[in-house]
Design an enzyme around this catalytic site. Structure first.
Site, PDB file in Angstrom:
ATOM      1  N   CYS A 115       0.820  -1.202   0.000  1.00 59.09           N
ATOM      2  CA  CYS A 115       0.000   0.000   0.000  1.00 59.09           C
ATOM      3  C   CYS A 115       0.862   1.263   0.000  1.00 59.09           C
ATOM      4  O   CYS A 115       1.669   1.465  -0.894  1.00 59.09           O
ATOM      5  CB  CYS A 115      -0.951  -0.071   1.203  1.00 59.09           C
ATOM      6  N   ILE A 116       0.767   2.117   1.015  1.00 60.63           N
ATOM      7  CA  ILE A 116       1.555   3.356   1.094  1.00 60.63           C
ATOM      8  C   ILE A 116       2.929   3.113   1.728  1.00 60.63           C
ATOM      9  O   ILE A 116       3.832   3.943   1.612  1.00 60.63           O
ATOM     10  CB  ILE A 116       0.768   4.453   1.883  1.00 60.63           C
TER      11      ILE A 116
END
Length: 217
Positions: A134-135
């Site tokens: 994800c991030i």
């Protein structure tokens, strides 16, 4: 049996580790035959209301919050030593960009908390693989960007532009896939960077990433 260290950033997608991603990662790593240990920084973090997204006027211990996901089996990040493990993994969730560093505010110029920087550099120097979901790849971009590593956060133009400012290279990737940088031993998957992703799609990308990580380890 391969030993994998998983670093959590709290509990919940708005102010900690994304729960679906973290659980998917833990299941996939065990399915791939690894032994998993969870770690988190022992620091205080501001809490967010997960229904309306507004800050709440309280702080909680990140380590204690992350212990909810790890079912209490978790240690303080300062106890994570590269010699005890074969690989390292970071689930996503806003906590990765807000608690483990301040990318949420400063982007490419962010500061990474010292223990996170230490473990990333230690594993990379030891040629041990690192996964980020994800991030969370922004942590790797900030710490290892000058080494021209390749990673993905999906197709979010704004985040990609900031990642490129660190020197890291970005490859676009669908939610159910992952990107491997064989030279740097880094594997990343977008997960909920696609906000409308279904849990099974997120799991598919994480499953592939986890098996790749264990194979490398």
């Amino acid at each position: 049996m391969k030993k994998i260290a998983v670093v959590l950033s709290g509990c919940g997608h708005r102010d900690g580790s994304e729960i679906t991603e973290s659980v998917s990662l833990l299941i996939a790593l065990h399915q791939a035959g690894a032994e998993v240990s969870c770690f988190a920084p022992d620091i205080e973090i501001p809490v967010t209301n997960h229904i309306n997204g507004q800050p709440q006027n309280e702080k909680r211990h990140l380590l204690v919050e992350a212990g909810r996901i790890a079912r209490g089996k978790i240690q303080s990040l300062d106890k994570l030593n590269v010699k005890d493990f074969d690989a390292l993994a970071f689930p996503g969730g806003y906590g990765a960009a807000k608690n483990l560093c301040n990318w949420a505010e400063k982007g490419a110029k962010c500061d990474v908390i010292p223990d996170i920087k230490r473990v990333i550099l230690d594993f990379h120097s030891a040629s041990k693989p690192i996964a980020a979901l994800c991030i969370a790849p922004v942590l790797l971009a900030r710490v290892l960007g000058d080494k021209k590593i390749t990673l993905t956060i999906g197709d979010d133009k704004e985040t990609i532009a900031e990642i490129q400012k660190t020197g890291a290279l970005h490859e676009e990737c669908p939610v159910d896939d992952y990107i491997t940088d064989r030279e740097s031993k880094i594997v990343t998957t977008p997960a909920y960077m696609y906000g409308n992703a279904k849990p099974n799609e997120v799991f598919k990308g994480i499953f592939g990433l986890a098996h790749e990580l264990v194979e490398w380890a």
